[in-house]
Design a protein around this motif. Structure first.
Motif, mmCIF file in Angstrom:
data_model
loop_
_atom_site.group_PDB
_atom_site.id
_atom_site.type_symbol
_atom_site.label_atom_id
_atom_site.label_comp_id
_atom_site.label_asym_id
_atom_site.label_seq_id
_atom_site.Cartn_x
_atom_site.Cartn_y
_atom_site.Cartn_z
ATOM 1 N N HIS A 32 -18.852 -12.926 -55.978
ATOM 2 C CA HIS A 32 -17.711 -13.225 -56.704
ATOM 3 C C HIS A 32 -17.280 -14.858 -56.429
ATOM 4 O O HIS A 32 -17.146 -15.607 -57.471
ATOM 5 C CB HIS A 32 -16.615 -12.479 -56.393
ATOM 6 C CG HIS A 32 -15.343 -12.694 -56.972
ATOM 7 N ND1 HIS A 32 -14.033 -12.454 -56.543
ATOM 8 C CD2 HIS A 32 -15.221 -13.228 -58.369
ATOM 9 C CE1 HIS A 32 -13.266 -12.746 -57.532
ATOM 10 N NE2 HIS A 32 -13.883 -13.087 -58.568
ATOM 11 N N LYS A 33 -17.633 -15.324 -55.174
ATOM 12 C CA LYS A 33 -17.377 -16.545 -54.885
ATOM 13 C C LYS A 33 -18.357 -17.406 -55.569
ATOM 14 O O LYS A 33 -18.149 -18.617 -56.157
ATOM 15 C CB LYS A 33 -17.356 -16.907 -53.479
ATOM 16 C CG LYS A 33 -16.260 -16.403 -52.837
ATOM 17 C CD LYS A 33 -16.322 -16.200 -51.276
ATOM 18 C CE LYS A 33 -15.154 -15.793 -50.556
ATOM 19 N NZ LYS A 33 -15.112 -15.745 -49.053
ATOM 20 N N ASN A 34 -19.623 -17.215 -55.643
ATOM 21 C CA ASN A 34 -20.769 -17.994 -56.243
ATOM 22 C C ASN A 34 -20.607 -17.968 -57.707
ATOM 23 O O ASN A 34 -20.759 -19.055 -58.355
ATOM 24 C CB ASN A 34 -22.044 -17.421 -55.921
ATOM 25 C CG ASN A 34 -22.425 -17.730 -54.415
ATOM 26 O OD1 ASN A 34 -22.906 -18.778 -54.321
ATOM 27 N ND2 ASN A 34 -22.313 -17.172 -53.504
ATOM 28 N N PHE A 35 -19.970 -16.928 -58.283
ATOM 29 C CA PHE A 35 -19.714 -16.790 -59.847
ATOM 30 C C PHE A 35 -18.725 -17.933 -59.931
ATOM 31 O O PHE A 35 -18.964 -18.622 -60.998
ATOM 32 C CB PHE A 35 -19.325 -15.589 -60.162
ATOM 33 C CG PHE A 35 -19.120 -15.537 -61.664
ATOM 34 C CD1 PHE A 35 -19.844 -15.381 -62.795
ATOM 35 C CD2 PHE A 35 -17.478 -15.523 -61.916
ATOM 36 C CE1 PHE A 35 -19.417 -15.472 -63.654
ATOM 37 C CE2 PHE A 35 -17.148 -15.319 -63.132
ATOM 38 C CZ PHE A 35 -18.131 -15.247 -64.178
ATOM 39 N N LYS A 36 -17.603 -17.988 -59.358
ATOM 40 C CA LYS A 36 -16.496 -18.892 -59.490
ATOM 41 C C LYS A 36 -16.890 -20.297 -59.280
ATOM 42 O O LYS A 36 -16.188 -21.271 -60.082
ATOM 43 C CB LYS A 36 -15.246 -18.597 -58.600
ATOM 44 C CG LYS A 36 -14.598 -17.131 -59.142
ATOM 45 C CD LYS A 36 -13.218 -16.906 -58.267
ATOM 46 C CE LYS A 36 -13.596 -16.684 -56.887
ATOM 47 N NZ LYS A 36 -12.249 -16.371 -56.313
ATOM 48 N N MET A 37 -17.689 -20.467 -58.395
ATOM 49 C CA MET A 37 -18.372 -21.983 -58.007
ATOM 50 C C MET A 37 -19.252 -22.286 -59.367
ATOM 51 O O MET A 37 -19.762 -23.333 -59.184
ATOM 52 C CB MET A 37 -18.849 -22.053 -56.745
ATOM 53 C CG MET A 37 -17.677 -22.145 -55.739
ATOM 54 S SD MET A 37 -18.648 -22.604 -54.117
ATOM 55 C CE MET A 37 -19.234 -20.942 -53.725
#
Length: 209
Positions: free
Chosen positions: A37-42
């Protein structure tokens, strides 16, 4: 219950696990963990991260074209419940899983074929370009041989000195036993004298009566 795939890494999202992100245009994104999820938001590209399935497929490390892979897509289509259909589906799932694993092993063997020869060729080039590595290895082997020789000499000396140590220890034990006997003798004599004096006192008292 349907098993979804993670939008970022491609791993399965089982019921009750992961998280769902709904964008403003009502598109759903499912993630197996907070890392994805964090990598997608970045806004990171999953094809450039080595731990994702997209990278492995793009790099040719996983099977892409295979008949068993299309079965999972057809399996998730909603169908009216039927007991016979469920039984045959479960049997087919187990059989297709066996076939998929066999094909993956064969694919891995084909992909890793020739690695030993390539590694050997790289090692040969490395040794040719850096001959000092061989000299360093010779020095290490010489040091190991010296250590082993020194240990062998020490073990021989210990084996020679061991009988003398045993004789000395036996002599010391004999001397200590003799000293203990000498120390015990006077104590026993004193105890005997005390007993005799008590008897004499008692006999004297009886005579006086």
């Amino acid at each position: 219950m349907r098993v979804y795939n993670c939008h970022f890494c491609g791993s399965p999202c089982y019921p009750g696990h992961g998280m769902l992100f709904v964008r403003n245009d009502a598109k759903e994104f499912r993630f197996c963990r907070s890392k994805c999820h964090k990598n997608f938001k970045m806004k990171r590209n999953p094809r450039k991260l080595k731990w994702t399935k997209a990278f492995r497929k793009a790099a040719g490390k996983e099977m892409v074209v295979d008949s068993t892979l299309s079965f999972s897509a057809r399996r998730n289509v909603p169908v009216r419940y039927n007991r016979d259909l469920v039984e045959t589906t479960l049997q087919g799932m187990s059989r297709i899983e066996e076939i998929r694993l066999k094909r993956e092993r064969a694919f891995y063997k084909n992909r890793m074929r020739g690695n030993k020869e390539r590694q050997r060729e790289e090692d040969r080039k490395l040794v040719e370009s850096n001959p000092e590595l061989l000299r360093m290895r010779d020095v290490e082997l010489a040091r190991l041989a010296e250590k082993e020789a020194a240990q062998g000499e020490l073990s021989d000396l210990e084996a020679i000195e061991a009988p003398n140590l045993v004789e000395v220890s036996e002599n010391e034990m004999e001397e200590s036993d003799k000293e203990e006997i000498k120390q015990k003798k006077p104590i026993s004599i004193k105890i005997r004298n005390k007993k005799m004096s008590k008897k004499h006192k008692q006999s004297d008292a009886m005579d006086l009566d």
